[in-house]
Motif scaffolding. Structure first.
Motif, PDB file in Angstrom:
ATOM      1  N   ALA A 183       1.110  -1.671   0.327  1.00 31.46           N
ATOM      2  CA  ALA A 183      -0.338   0.604  -0.023  1.00 31.46           C
ATOM      3  C   ALA A 183       1.128   0.692   0.376  1.00 31.46           C
ATOM      4  N   PRO A 184       0.560   2.388  -0.838  1.00 31.70           N
ATOM      5  CA  PRO A 184       1.391   3.545  -1.014  1.00 31.70           C
ATOM      6  C   PRO A 184       0.898   3.942  -0.035  1.00 31.70           C
ATOM      7  N   GLY A 185       2.061   5.330   1.195  1.00 33.32           N
ATOM      8  CA  GLY A 185       1.971   5.502   1.695  1.00 33.32           C
ATOM      9  C   GLY A 185       2.434   5.142   3.904  1.00 33.32           C
ATOM     10  N   THR A 186       2.757   3.958   3.159  1.00 38.73           N
ATOM     11  CA  THR A 186       3.739   3.607   4.576  1.00 38.73           C
ATOM     12  C   THR A 186       4.790   3.693   5.198  1.00 38.73           C
ATOM     13  N   ASN A 187       4.766   3.553   6.222  1.00 34.90           N
ATOM     14  CA  ASN A 187       5.569   3.280   6.625  1.00 34.90           C
ATOM     15  C   ASN A 187       7.301   2.440   6.244  1.00 34.90           C
TER      16      ASN A 187
ATOM     17  N   PRO B 293       8.096   1.335   3.008  1.00 30.01           N
ATOM     18  CA  PRO B 293       7.761   1.391   0.954  1.00 30.01           C
ATOM     19  C   PRO B 293       8.704   0.320   0.614  1.00 30.01           C
ATOM     20  N   ILE B 294       8.459  -0.832   0.270  1.00 27.93           N
ATOM     21  CA  ILE B 294       8.970  -2.085   0.223  1.00 27.93           C
ATOM     22  C   ILE B 294       9.392  -1.796  -1.351  1.00 27.93           C
ATOM     23  N   LEU B 295       8.134  -1.467  -1.696  1.00 28.32           N
ATOM     24  CA  LEU B 295       8.524  -1.057  -3.467  1.00 28.32           C
ATOM     25  C   LEU B 295      10.037  -0.138  -3.718  1.00 28.32           C
ATOM     26  N   ARG B 296      10.207   0.683  -2.579  1.00 27.92           N
ATOM     27  CA  ARG B 296      11.335   1.580  -3.110  1.00 27.92           C
ATOM     28  C   ARG B 296      12.580   0.480  -2.738  1.00 27.92           C
ATOM     29  N   TRP B 297      12.410  -0.180  -1.092  1.00 30.67           N
ATOM     30  CA  TRP B 297      13.490  -0.919  -0.739  1.00 30.67           C
ATOM     31  C   TRP B 297      13.673  -2.067  -2.470  1.00 30.67           C
ATOM     32  N   PHE B 298      12.974  -2.342  -3.026  1.00 29.08           N
ATOM     33  CA  PHE B 298      12.911  -2.858  -3.527  1.00 29.08           C
ATOM     34  C   PHE B 298      13.724  -2.351  -4.582  1.00 29.08           C
TER      35      PHE B 298
ATOM     36  N   TRP C 284      26.239  -4.526   6.604  1.00 30.39           N
ATOM     37  CA  TRP C 284      26.710  -2.948   5.414  1.00 30.39           C
ATOM     38  C   TRP C 284      25.682  -2.050   5.812  1.00 30.39           C
ATOM     39  N   PRO C 285      24.472  -1.820   5.015  1.00 28.54           N
ATOM     40  CA  PRO C 285      23.912  -1.266   4.706  1.00 28.54           C
ATOM     41  C   PRO C 285      23.456  -0.113   5.714  1.00 28.54           C
ATOM     42  N   VAL C 286      23.164  -1.772   7.153  1.00 29.26           N
ATOM     43  CA  VAL C 286      22.420  -0.877   8.597  1.00 29.26           C
ATOM     44  C   VAL C 286      23.632   0.346   8.597  1.00 29.26           C
ATOM     45  N   TYR C 287      24.589   0.132   7.999  1.00 24.03           N
ATOM     46  CA  TYR C 287      26.141   1.401   8.793  1.00 24.03           C
ATOM     47  C   TYR C 287      26.089   2.119   8.002  1.00 24.03           C
ATOM     48  N   VAL C 288      25.270   2.045   6.976  1.00 27.13           N
ATOM     49  CA  VAL C 288      25.929   3.615   5.567  1.00 27.13           C
ATOM     50  C   VAL C 288      24.406   3.737   5.384  1.00 27.13           C
ATOM     51  N   LEU C 289      23.450   3.667   5.449  1.00 23.73           N
ATOM     52  CA  LEU C 289      22.148   4.207   4.782  1.00 23.73           C
ATOM     53  C   LEU C 289      21.112   4.337   6.119  1.00 23.73           C
ATOM     54  N   PHE C 290      20.564   5.635   6.218  1.00 20.19           N
ATOM     55  CA  PHE C 290      19.956   6.711   7.053  1.00 20.19           C
ATOM     56  C   PHE C 290      18.532   6.431   6.711  1.00 20.19           C
ATOM     57  N   THR C 291      18.189   6.650   6.236  1.00 21.46           N
ATOM     58  CA  THR C 291      16.615   6.933   5.631  1.00 21.46           C
ATOM     59  C   THR C 291      16.163   6.302   4.800  1.00 21.46           C
ATOM     60  N   PRO C 292      14.931   5.925   5.392  1.00 20.29           N
ATOM     61  CA  PRO C 292      13.886   4.575   4.574  1.00 20.29           C
ATOM     62  C   PRO C 292      14.101   4.825   3.382  1.00 20.29           C
ATOM     63  N   GLU C 293      14.109   6.084   2.270  1.00 20.34           N
ATOM     64  CA  GLU C 293      14.132   6.461   1.229  1.00 20.34           C
ATOM     65  C   GLU C 293      15.031   5.612   0.258  1.00 20.34           C
ATOM     66  N   VAL C 294      16.318   5.729   0.741  1.00 20.11           N
ATOM     67  CA  VAL C 294      17.222   4.881   0.450  1.00 20.11           C
ATOM     68  C   VAL C 294      17.737   3.113   0.967  1.00 20.11           C
TER      69      VAL C 294
ATOM     70  N   PRO D 112      17.282  -4.850   5.571  1.00 19.78           N
ATOM     71  CA  PRO D 112      17.695  -4.073   6.489  1.00 19.78           C
ATOM     72  C   PRO D 112      15.821  -3.104   6.760  1.00 19.78           C
ATOM     73  N   GLY D 113      15.404  -3.125   5.414  1.00 25.55           N
ATOM     74  CA  GLY D 113      13.924  -2.684   5.307  1.00 25.55           C
ATOM     75  C   GLY D 113      12.978  -3.513   6.629  1.00 25.55           C
ATOM     76  N   LEU D 114      13.243  -5.144   5.269  1.00 23.96           N
ATOM     77  CA  LEU D 114      12.855  -5.981   6.109  1.00 23.96           C
ATOM     78  C   LEU D 114      12.405  -6.383   7.747  1.00 23.96           C
ATOM     79  N   SER D 115      13.857  -5.950   8.769  1.00 23.59           N
ATOM     80  CA  SER D 115      14.275  -6.189   9.177  1.00 23.59           C
ATOM     81  C   SER D 115      12.729  -5.076  10.056  1.00 23.59           C
TER      82      SER D 115
END
Length: 296
Positions: free
Chosen positions: A81-85, A87-92, A232-242, A247-250
Motif C-alpha cells: 500500500a502506498p504511503g506506509t512506513n 515502502p517495500i517497493l522503493r526498497w525493492f 553493511w547497509p545498516v551502517y551506511v544507509l540511514f533514511t528509508p528512501e535509500v 534491513p528494511g524488512l527487519s
C-alpha cells in the motif's frame, strides 16, 4: 523372412528392457530418497509462501497449518500500500539497482584482473595471486570500519554508491575467473596473435565470449551477496528512501509487532528475483562451476 521378424522383435524388445532397468527397486529407492531430500529443503520455502497468504490470526495459530484458512491477500495489500512506513517497493528498487550495478562491477574488475594472472607471464605473478587469495582468509567484518571511514571521506554515506562500489573488487571473483581462463586452450590466442590481434583484442573478442558461463555464475553470486547483505547497509544507509530490502524488512518486526503474515509476504517479494535469476542462469552456473576447477 523369419530373421527379419526376429530382428524387428529384438528392436522392439530393447526399449522395454531399458524401461525394466529403469524401474528396478534400486532406481525407485534413489528417486524416493532424492524426492524426500528435495522436499525437506524446499519445505521452508513452501511454508513461507503459504503463510504469506494467511490472515493475521491464522498465521499465529497453534499448531500451524499448511493450508491458509481463509485464503487472504491482506498481507500483500498492506505491504504494497502506498504511503506506509514500509515502502517495500522503493526498497525493492534500491536493492535491484544496487545488486545489478554491483554484480556488473565485480564481473568487470575480476575479469580484467584475472586475465593477466591466467594468460600472461610477468615477474611476481605468483606472489600477486597468492596475496589476492590470502585476502579470502580475512573475515569481512574486519573491513567494516576501514570501509566506513573511506566511504565517509568520499561523501558516499546514505547513498546507494556506498553499497555498490566498496566491495566491487572481489578476491573470490579474481580467483574464480582465473581458474576458468586457465582452462581455455592456448591455441585460441596463438591463432589470434598470428592474425595480428593485440592483447586487448584477444581479451575482449576471444576470451570473454568463451567465458560467458563463468561471468554469469560470478554475476549471480555477486548479485546474491549484495541482495542479501544486511550488516553493511545498516551502517551506511540511514533514511528509508535509500534503504534496501534486508534491513528494511527487519523493521517489520518492531513496527508491526511481529506480523508473521507480513514478514512472510516481504520474504516472498525478496525471494522472487533470486529464484528467477537462478532458473534463468542455471545452465551457465553448472557449466561455469564445472570448468572453473579444471586446472590449478
Amino acid at each position: 523372412m523369419s530373421s527379419t521378424v526376429e530382428t524387428r522383435t529384438a528392436r522392439t524388445a530393447e526399449p522395454s528392457a531399458k524401461q525394466a532397468r529403469k524401474l528396478q527397486p534400486g532406481t525407485l529407492l534413489k528417486i524416493v530418497l532424492l524426492a524426500l531430500v528435495a522436499l525437506i529443503f524446499i519445505s521452508p520455502v513452501i511454508f513461507m509462501i503459504v503463510t504469506s497468504f494467511k490472515s493475521r490470526a491464522d498465521a499465529t495459530s497453534i499448531p500451524p497449518s499448511w493450508i491458509p484458512n481463509p485464503f487472504s491477500l491482506d498481507a500483500y495489500k498492506e505491504l504494497l500500500a502506498p504511503g506506509t512506513n514500509t515502502p517495500i517497493l522503493r526498497w525493492f528498487a534500491n536493492s535491484m539497482l544496487a545488486a545489478i550495478l554491483h554484480s556488473a562491477l565485480v564481473v568487470v574488475t575480476a575479469s580484467m584482473a584475472a586475465y593477466p594472472l591466467a594468460r600472461m607471464n610477468f615477474r611476481g605473478k605468483k606472489i600477486v595471486f597468492a596475496v589476492i587469495v590470502a585476502t579470502l582468509l580475512v573475515p569481512p567484518v574486519i573491513l567494516v570500519i576501514p570501509n566506513y571511514l573511506l566511504v565517509s571521506e568520499l561523501g558516499w554515506l546514505n547513498s546507494l554508491v556506498a553499497i555498490i562500489v566498496p566491495t566491487a573488487a572481489s578476491a573470490f571473483g579474481v580467483f574464480f575467473m582465473r581458474q576458468f581462463f586457465i582452462s581455455l586452450p592456448d591455441d585460441l590466442e596463438e591463432a589470434a596473435r598470428i592474425d595480428g590481434a593485440n592483447r586487448f583484442q584477444m581479451f575482449t573478442r576471444i576470451i570473454l565470449p568463451l567465458a560467458k558461463p563463468a561471468m554469469a555464475t560470478l554475476a549471480l553470486l555477486a548479485f546474491l551477496g549484495n541482495w542479501n547483505d544486511f550488516l553493511w547497509p545498516v551502517y551506511v544507509l540511514f533514511t528509508p528512501e535509500v534503504q534496501t530490502l534486508p534491513p528494511g524488512l527487519s523493521t517489520l518486526q518492531s513496527a508491526n509487532a511481529v506480523r508473521y503474515d507480513l514478514l512472510m509476504a516481504g520474504a516472498v517479494v525478496a525471494s522472487v528475483p533470486v529464484l528467477a535469476l537462478f532458473v534463468f542462469l542455471q545452465r551457465f552456473i553448472i557449466e561455469g562451476v564445472s570448468r572453473s576447477g579444471v586446472k590449478g
